[in-house]
Design an enzyme around this catalytic site. Structure first.
Site, PDB file in Angstrom:
ATOM      1  N   HIS A  94       1.547   4.186  -2.946  1.00  0.00           N
ATOM      2  CA  HIS A  94       1.409   5.635  -2.800  1.00  0.00           C
ATOM      3  C   HIS A  94       2.590   6.355  -3.459  1.00  0.00           C
ATOM      4  CE1 HIS A  94      -2.151   6.369  -0.478  1.00  0.00           C
ATOM      5  NE2 HIS A  94      -1.755   5.703   0.593  1.00  0.00           N
ATOM      6  N   GLU A 145      -6.399   6.322  -1.471  1.00  0.00           N
ATOM      7  CA  GLU A 145      -6.277   5.165  -0.587  1.00  0.00           C
ATOM      8  C   GLU A 145      -6.773   3.899  -1.281  1.00  0.00           C
ATOM      9  OE1 GLU A 145      -4.789   5.047   2.405  1.00  0.00           O
ATOM     10  OE2 GLU A 145      -4.252   7.124   1.985  1.00  0.00           O
ATOM     11  N   HIS A 168       0.832  -1.200   0.000  1.00  0.00           N
ATOM     12  CA  HIS A 168       0.000   0.000   0.000  1.00  0.00           C
ATOM     13  C   HIS A 168       0.870   1.255   0.000  1.00  0.00           C
ATOM     14  CE1 HIS A 168      -3.586   2.425   1.087  1.00  0.00           C
ATOM     15  NE2 HIS A 168      -2.723   3.122   1.810  1.00  0.00           N
ATOM     16  N   GLU A 169       1.900   1.277   0.842  1.00  0.00           N
ATOM     17  CA  GLU A 169       2.751   2.470   0.943  1.00  0.00           C
ATOM     18  C   GLU A 169       3.632   2.638  -0.298  1.00  0.00           C
ATOM     19  OE1 GLU A 169       2.056   4.570   3.067  1.00  0.00           O
ATOM     20  OE2 GLU A 169       0.839   3.337   4.401  1.00  0.00           O
TER      21      GLU A 169
END
Length: 273
Positions: free
Chosen positions: A140, A198, A136-137
């Site tokens: 981003h 997100e 997820h990071e």
């Protein structure tokens, strides 16, 4: 041409010129602030955070963060190369650090700078849980969400300024507009924009963790634990920067099979928990 029309024309041209592309979605993205400006700022701010924090350099947990981070980053670069973006991360400087802090948090900065707090590790529970967070990071950072947020903030300010100009010298009307515009643009534009990022990071990240060899089914399980840890509370979704726990869990469940199929394209058919 009136001052209002001139400002509006300049704003429209500014937005049109300042666009990039997300390689994972193929969609145009806001890129008003160039990476040549963002990345040095990001690297400096990241180093400042590390200097002011207790960074864990040794031990099993720190080694796991490094290991998982590199595997997920390598998976992203394999995906990018395979899909026609072999030089996309040339200016990235991947770095993964574990910070001794009770916060249940992890975050990414532009250019591949990732931080994990020890407080989130019990909820991650296993290496695949860490990989779900890491994916997820990393997503981003790869999707330039930081750049897009800065660009959206600039547009929010510029539109507010144009609206104020349109009202002329009527200070009362300007104050009413500023209050209404500030709340309306935050709830109606900026928060949905953040929730979109997100969700996008979840969609990209679950594929990256699978290509890295981690079980994508663990992503939904991670968020079940996150929901339990938060007591199931939180603001209504429309007032939040993040999707609700329930919508996130369901979305990740739906994405898991596609993530496994994506991993199979890279020869990955068995997964680590």
């Amino acid at each position: 041409m009136t001052k209002f029309k001139l400002c509006t024309s300049f704003l429209i041209a500014f937005i049109i010129v300042g666009c990039g592309q997300n390689p994972f979605t193929g969609k145009s993205t806001l890129a008003l602030v160039p990476n040549s400006q963002i990345l040095p700022m990001s690297f400096e701010q990241y180093n400042q955070v590390l200097e002011e924090s207790k960074v864990i350099k040794e031990g099993e947990q720190a080694q796991m963060i490094q290991r998982v981070g590199l595997k997920v980053a390598n998976a992203s670069e394999r995906w990018l190369a395979e899909n026609g973006y072999p030089e996309y991360t040339d200016n990235y400087k991947w770095e993964f650090n574990l910070i001794d802090d009770e916060q249940v948090n992890a975050w990414a900065m532009p250019g591949g700078k990732i931080a994990f707090y020890t407080g989130i590790l019990p909820i991650a529970e296993n290496e695949a849980g860490v990989a779900a967070i890491m994916g997820h990071e990393v997503a981003h950072a790869l999707a330039n969400h930081g750049q897009q947020r800065m660009s959206a903030g600039q547009i929010q300010q510029a539109v507010g300024a144009v609206g104020t100009i349109a009202l002329g010298d009527d200070q009362q009307s300007q104050q009413i507009f500023a209050t209404a515009y500030g709340l309306g643009s935050q709830v109606g534009v900026m928060l949905p924009f953040s929730r979109k990022h997100e969700t996008e990071a979840d969609e990209i990240g679950i594929k990256l963790m699978a290509i890295a060899g981690y079980d994508p089914d663990e992503a939904a399980k991670l968020w079940m634990r996150m929901k339990e840890n938060s007591g199931g509370g939180g603001p209504p979704q429309f007032m939040s920067t993040h999707p609700s726990n329930d919508s996130r869990i369901q979305n990740l469940k739906n994405l898991a099979e596609d993530a496994k199929k994506e991993a199979a394209k890279f020869g990955v058919t068995s997964f680590q928990n």
